[in-house]
Design a protein around this motif. Sequence first.
Motif, mmCIF file in Angstrom:
data_model
loop_
_atom_site.group_PDB
_atom_site.id
_atom_site.type_symbol
_atom_site.label_atom_id
_atom_site.label_comp_id
_atom_site.label_asym_id
_atom_site.label_seq_id
_atom_site.Cartn_x
_atom_site.Cartn_y
_atom_site.Cartn_z
ATOM 1 N N LEU A 1 0.901 -1.374 0.003
ATOM 2 C CA LEU A 1 0.050 -0.006 -0.049
ATOM 3 C C LEU A 1 0.759 1.288 0.021
ATOM 4 O O LEU A 1 0.457 2.510 -0.225
ATOM 5 C CB LEU A 1 -0.910 0.080 1.263
ATOM 6 C CG LEU A 1 -2.146 -0.971 1.250
ATOM 7 C CD1 LEU A 1 -2.797 -0.881 2.643
ATOM 8 C CD2 LEU A 1 -3.051 -0.932 0.003
ATOM 9 N N LEU B 1 1.631 2.611 -6.310
ATOM 10 C CA LEU B 1 0.083 2.344 -5.959
ATOM 11 C C LEU B 1 -0.246 3.316 -5.115
ATOM 12 O O LEU B 1 -1.380 3.862 -5.170
ATOM 13 C CB LEU B 1 0.229 0.982 -5.010
ATOM 14 C CG LEU B 1 0.644 -0.291 -5.971
ATOM 15 C CD1 LEU B 1 0.240 -1.476 -4.779
ATOM 16 C CD2 LEU B 1 -0.303 -0.235 -7.217
ATOM 17 N N LEU B 2 0.339 4.299 -4.478
ATOM 18 C CA LEU B 2 0.136 5.586 -3.941
ATOM 19 C C LEU B 2 -0.466 6.567 -5.022
ATOM 20 O O LEU B 2 -1.510 7.204 -4.806
ATOM 21 C CB LEU B 2 1.130 6.422 -3.217
ATOM 22 C CG LEU B 2 1.506 5.561 -1.520
ATOM 23 C CD1 LEU B 2 2.858 6.196 -1.166
ATOM 24 C CD2 LEU B 2 0.470 5.596 -0.661
ATOM 25 N N LYS C 1 -3.775 5.229 -6.189
ATOM 26 C CA LYS C 1 -4.998 5.531 -5.227
ATOM 27 C C LYS C 1 -5.335 6.960 -5.279
ATOM 28 O O LYS C 1 -6.703 7.143 -5.154
ATOM 29 C CB LYS C 1 -4.227 5.170 -3.540
ATOM 30 C CG LYS C 1 -5.293 5.361 -2.559
ATOM 31 C CD LYS C 1 -6.462 4.342 -2.555
ATOM 32 C CE LYS C 1 -7.186 4.214 -1.312
ATOM 33 N NZ LYS C 1 -7.795 5.486 -0.975
ATOM 34 N N ARG C 2 -4.402 7.731 -5.519
ATOM 35 C CA ARG C 2 -4.566 9.070 -5.759
ATOM 36 C C ARG C 2 -5.597 9.338 -6.848
ATOM 37 O O ARG C 2 -6.484 10.118 -6.972
ATOM 38 C CB ARG C 2 -3.356 10.080 -5.910
ATOM 39 C CG ARG C 2 -3.679 11.606 -5.962
ATOM 40 C CD ARG C 2 -2.157 12.094 -6.337
ATOM 41 N NE ARG C 2 -1.048 11.661 -5.768
ATOM 42 C CZ ARG C 2 0.306 11.817 -6.479
ATOM 43 N NH1 ARG C 2 0.372 12.330 -7.530
ATOM 44 N NH2 ARG C 2 1.076 11.411 -5.700
ATOM 45 N N VAL D 1 -7.653 7.128 -8.044
ATOM 46 C CA VAL D 1 -8.988 6.464 -7.792
ATOM 47 C C VAL D 1 -9.942 7.541 -6.869
ATOM 48 O O VAL D 1 -11.027 7.754 -7.076
ATOM 49 C CB VAL D 1 -8.841 5.194 -7.148
ATOM 50 C CG1 VAL D 1 -10.338 4.576 -6.525
ATOM 51 C CG2 VAL D 1 -8.281 4.174 -8.021
ATOM 52 N N ASP D 2 -9.032 7.907 -5.765
ATOM 53 C CA ASP D 2 -9.890 9.034 -4.869
ATOM 54 C C ASP D 2 -10.347 10.455 -5.924
ATOM 55 O O ASP D 2 -11.329 10.851 -5.304
ATOM 56 C CB ASP D 2 -8.890 9.234 -4.007
ATOM 57 C CG ASP D 2 -8.628 8.013 -2.845
ATOM 58 O OD1 ASP D 2 -9.514 7.230 -2.999
ATOM 59 O OD2 ASP D 2 -7.587 8.366 -2.206
ATOM 60 N N VAL E 1 -4.375 -5.055 -1.064
ATOM 61 C CA VAL E 1 -4.152 -4.068 -2.337
ATOM 62 C C VAL E 1 -5.702 -3.617 -3.133
ATOM 63 O O VAL E 1 -6.074 -2.729 -3.213
ATOM 64 C CB VAL E 1 -3.183 -4.583 -3.284
ATOM 65 C CG1 VAL E 1 -3.212 -3.607 -4.737
ATOM 66 C CG2 VAL E 1 -1.768 -4.668 -2.793
ATOM 67 N N GLU F 1 -8.252 -2.092 -0.521
ATOM 68 C CA GLU F 1 -7.968 -0.532 -0.068
ATOM 69 C C GLU F 1 -7.956 0.568 -1.235
ATOM 70 O O GLU F 1 -8.291 1.433 -1.060
ATOM 71 C CB GLU F 1 -6.586 -0.491 0.445
ATOM 72 C CG GLU F 1 -6.314 -1.414 1.730
ATOM 73 C CD GLU F 1 -6.835 -0.836 3.069
ATOM 74 O OE1 GLU F 1 -6.960 0.941 3.015
ATOM 75 O OE2 GLU F 1 -7.117 -1.209 4.148
ATOM 76 N N ILE F 2 -7.593 -0.142 -2.317
ATOM 77 C CA ILE F 2 -7.676 0.757 -3.616
ATOM 78 C C ILE F 2 -8.965 0.608 -4.346
ATOM 79 O O ILE F 2 -9.436 1.990 -4.701
ATOM 80 C CB ILE F 2 -6.421 0.401 -4.505
ATOM 81 C CG1 ILE F 2 -5.024 0.597 -3.667
ATOM 82 C CG2 ILE F 2 -6.557 1.444 -5.743
ATOM 83 C CD1 ILE F 2 -3.882 0.468 -4.595
ATOM 84 N N PHE F 3 -9.609 -0.241 -4.448
ATOM 85 C CA PHE F 3 -10.788 -0.421 -5.372
ATOM 86 C C PHE F 3 -12.198 -0.983 -4.599
ATOM 87 O O PHE F 3 -13.242 -0.222 -4.903
ATOM 88 C CB PHE F 3 -10.493 -1.506 -6.433
ATOM 89 C CG PHE F 3 -9.282 -1.351 -7.370
ATOM 90 C CD1 PHE F 3 -9.183 0.030 -8.013
ATOM 91 C CD2 PHE F 3 -8.051 -2.021 -7.036
ATOM 92 C CE1 PHE F 3 -8.138 0.140 -8.834
ATOM 93 C CE2 PHE F 3 -6.854 -1.781 -7.765
ATOM 94 C CZ PHE F 3 -6.801 -0.677 -8.665
ATOM 95 N N CYS G 1 3.640 5.410 -12.438
ATOM 96 C CA CYS G 1 2.141 5.115 -12.877
ATOM 97 C C CYS G 1 1.854 6.235 -14.168
ATOM 98 O O CYS G 1 2.340 7.283 -13.857
ATOM 99 C CB CYS G 1 1.303 5.752 -11.648
ATOM 100 S SG CYS G 1 -0.499 5.413 -12.045
#
Length: 386
Positions: free
Chosen positions: A146, A151-152, A155-156, A158-159, A211, A214-216, A295
Amino acid sequence: MAANEERSVGIVMNGVTGRMGYRQHLVRSILAIREQGGLRLPDGTVLRPEPILVGRNESKLATIAKEHGLDRWTTDLDEALKLPGAEIYFDAQVTSRRVEGVKKAVAAGLHVYTEKPTAEDTETALELARIAKAAGVKVGVVQDKLFLPGLLKLKRLVDGGFFGRILSVRGEFGYWVFEGDWQEAQRPSWNYRAEDGGGIIIDMFCHWRYVLEEIFGPVRSVQALAATHIPERVGEDGKPYACTADDAAYGIFELDGGIVAQVNSSWTTRVFRDELVEFQVDGTEGSAVAGLRRCRVQHRSTTPKPVWNPDLPATEDFRSQWQEVPDNADFDNGFKTQWEMFLRHVAADEPFPWDFLAGARGVQLAELGLQSAREGRRIAIPELTL
């Protein structure tokens, strides 16, 4: 305690002679925190971790202690748990030995931070969670991926709503682990013996659970195909041994919202990617490819229109059509970052969401993945409660 006052916290570190226990947890986390002057708590107190090394190989322990100027080490876990100042127990042993160590630490009243998987089966993982809760100790499970920069950034995205409605996730993880004959294997032999807690499903599905969730979103079902592609390897003693655990797994996971995730995990694949793990996420408004550090994205408005024509060579450079996501932050070592969070959890009562129940969910996905592979069917994932 007065501001800027320093206090030490003893950490019994079991399994530091292993690859992960030594490199990521001792050197790059605990010793790195010490080298930066300790960890400052909200009240201004500086917390200084004091490692107490534990392992089964006296010679290796002595060498590590001498190299890093440490004076507390032992091959006797019971002795270590009783040492003055010992407050936290950390476990990076082989999976088959973890439960015994954690139970002893909880009985001794220590807080516990452990590598995953927490156990080899879900019921035992839940038992650890119940025991720890009854004892009133604080617990945490390593969820290192995470904190990977790639992956950070994902996540950004996605958010921030970049993807619109997320349709699918495709993950590729792995590399070639040498068989140990003509070149030394870069993973220990127990990884390939089921009787010793080995196997890529029990190892990696615990990662994929947190993973994906927490992300999806929550994982609702699993369908997996497991394989032992290399039936025999050569161990550390130079002798051949039979591989009884899976060394590759091909999984399909259904998530909330209709998202379909496909993740291949393999120690028998040669890398033709930019990084050892990559996830491609496709959504109605855009797509992204995230790895350990990088990414890249392609928005709906800049998506080209490829035409399938097998009779002509491709003229488009598809990779150049993607845009790099900037760091926009300084990323520390992920293991160290999570260690700092757990230390603040213990010393300052700050929140730490990845407890033993979270660890049990990872074990559950692995156990159901193995069941799916044996039975050749999709399996729904029930909710876990203590």
